[in-house]
Write an enzyme that holds these catalytic residues in place. Sequence first.
Site, PDB file in Angstrom:
ATOM      1  N   SER A  27      -0.253   7.799  -1.219  1.00  0.00           N
ATOM      2  CA  SER A  27       1.285   8.057   0.178  1.00  0.00           C
ATOM      3  C   SER A  27       2.445   8.931  -0.697  1.00  0.00           C
ATOM      4  O   SER A  27       3.653   8.936   0.045  1.00  0.00           O
ATOM      5  CB  SER A  27       2.336   6.770   1.147  1.00  0.00           C
ATOM      6  N   ASN A  35       2.311   1.630  -8.285  1.00  0.00           N
ATOM      7  CA  ASN A  35       2.391   2.149  -7.597  1.00  0.00           C
ATOM      8  C   ASN A  35       4.227   3.030  -8.409  1.00  0.00           C
ATOM      9  O   ASN A  35       4.130   4.474  -7.822  1.00  0.00           O
ATOM     10  CB  ASN A  35       2.704   1.289  -6.076  1.00  0.00           C
ATOM     11  N   ALA A  95       3.536   1.156   0.730  1.00  0.00           N
ATOM     12  CA  ALA A  95       4.259   1.267  -0.641  1.00  0.00           C
ATOM     13  C   ALA A  95       5.752   1.918  -0.483  1.00  0.00           C
ATOM     14  O   ALA A  95       5.974   2.406  -1.683  1.00  0.00           O
ATOM     15  CB  ALA A  95       3.423   2.128  -1.234  1.00  0.00           C
ATOM     16  N   ALA A  96       5.891   1.943   0.544  1.00  0.00           N
ATOM     17  CA  ALA A  96       7.914   2.220   0.266  1.00  0.00           C
ATOM     18  C   ALA A  96       8.193   1.417  -0.202  1.00  0.00           C
ATOM     19  O   ALA A  96       9.350   2.222  -0.784  1.00  0.00           O
ATOM     20  CB  ALA A  96       7.866   1.582   2.353  1.00  0.00           C
ATOM     21  N   GLY A  97       8.965   0.328  -0.097  1.00  0.00           N
ATOM     22  CA  GLY A  97       9.672  -0.536  -1.548  1.00  0.00           C
ATOM     23  C   GLY A  97       9.132  -0.183  -2.700  1.00  0.00           C
ATOM     24  O   GLY A  97      10.096   0.919  -4.239  1.00  0.00           O
ATOM     25  N   ASP A  98       7.465   0.303  -2.939  1.00  0.00           N
ATOM     26  CA  ASP A  98       7.729   1.025  -4.554  1.00  0.00           C
ATOM     27  C   ASP A  98       8.307   2.700  -4.112  1.00  0.00           C
ATOM     28  O   ASP A  98       8.465   3.025  -5.513  1.00  0.00           O
ATOM     29  CB  ASP A  98       6.010   1.199  -5.109  1.00  0.00           C
ATOM     30  N   LYS A 129       1.856  -2.728  -7.712  1.00  0.00           N
ATOM     31  CA  LYS A 129       2.741  -2.562  -7.015  1.00  0.00           C
ATOM     32  C   LYS A 129       3.857  -1.361  -8.814  1.00  0.00           C
ATOM     33  O   LYS A 129       4.397  -0.992  -8.712  1.00  0.00           O
ATOM     34  CB  LYS A 129       3.798  -4.144  -7.378  1.00  0.00           C
TER      35      LYS A 129
END
Length: 306
Positions: free
Chosen positions: A293, A45, A251-254, A42
């Site tokens: 991503s 990222n 990794a959407a939240g990151d 996290k």
Amino acid sequence: MPQAKIVVVGSSNTDMVVQAPHIPRPGETVLGGAFHMIAGGKGANQAVAAARLGADVTFVARVGDDPFGAQALEGFRAEGIRTDFVLRDPEASHGVALILVDGNGENAIAVAPGANARLSPEDVAAAEEAIAGCDAVLLQLEVPLPTVERAIVLGKKHGKRVMLNPAPYLAVPDALLSQIDLLTPNETEAEMLLGGGEAGLGGIAQTAEELLRRGVGRVVVTLGREGVFVVAPGEQYHVAGRRVTAVDTTAAGDAFSGALAVWIAEGAEFRTAIRYAIAASALAVTRIGAQASLPHRAEVEALVTG
């Protein structure tokens, strides 16, 4: 516009990703598809996300003194991240995450923290000069809580904006919450920080308001494809998400946290920063992997303004 300076304190992992038709139940073996080995963690990222979006990023972390750690360090440097405070730990392996991704892009993750568990308050103290010179300090909870606490204390000592993405969940004392300028939990994390909560936007608003009462400056509850719910003193509002075909939500939240830090540090109005952060998150879920991503600034700007 001056370049945003961000210090990220956090974890670095190597992600081993298997695509499968569904997440297996206990005792079930699922025949999967493609396998990917991708840089993750996290903290890393969020550092990469911010760097790709134009920030001057300093990363404070520990990596293993092994091939995975060497590869991670090389990757940070290739992204233009300052690695003066990324330490190679001779007594621990590099962090590893085992990730299963189902046909809808949802995931299940197990992490062996390795060197991340040895990132110490003293490691953060060594980076005090960098913290004193930055615009924002960006934190998560994939490293020991005393280390996060030292970063919060130093950030506030130097008058910096302190942003915490409280994931993976750990119990955070109110004394620390009261020093957070911007908290970015998902719905579950927000409720767990208070020991429970109710579902739905009404419940989210109540949970976020209670976090404000405990001293948090502003709360942004991320809701996946439904967007975010923002609560600050005297206001609360919902911002819709962007509809995309999700491939991997790892990794959407990151991506969201990194983008939000960048646009806020650049001085953008908060609702504008939220729009760009949602766009960065939406782009990230359309691709496999964590750091692989994460979008570049031109992509995010094109999505928002196009």
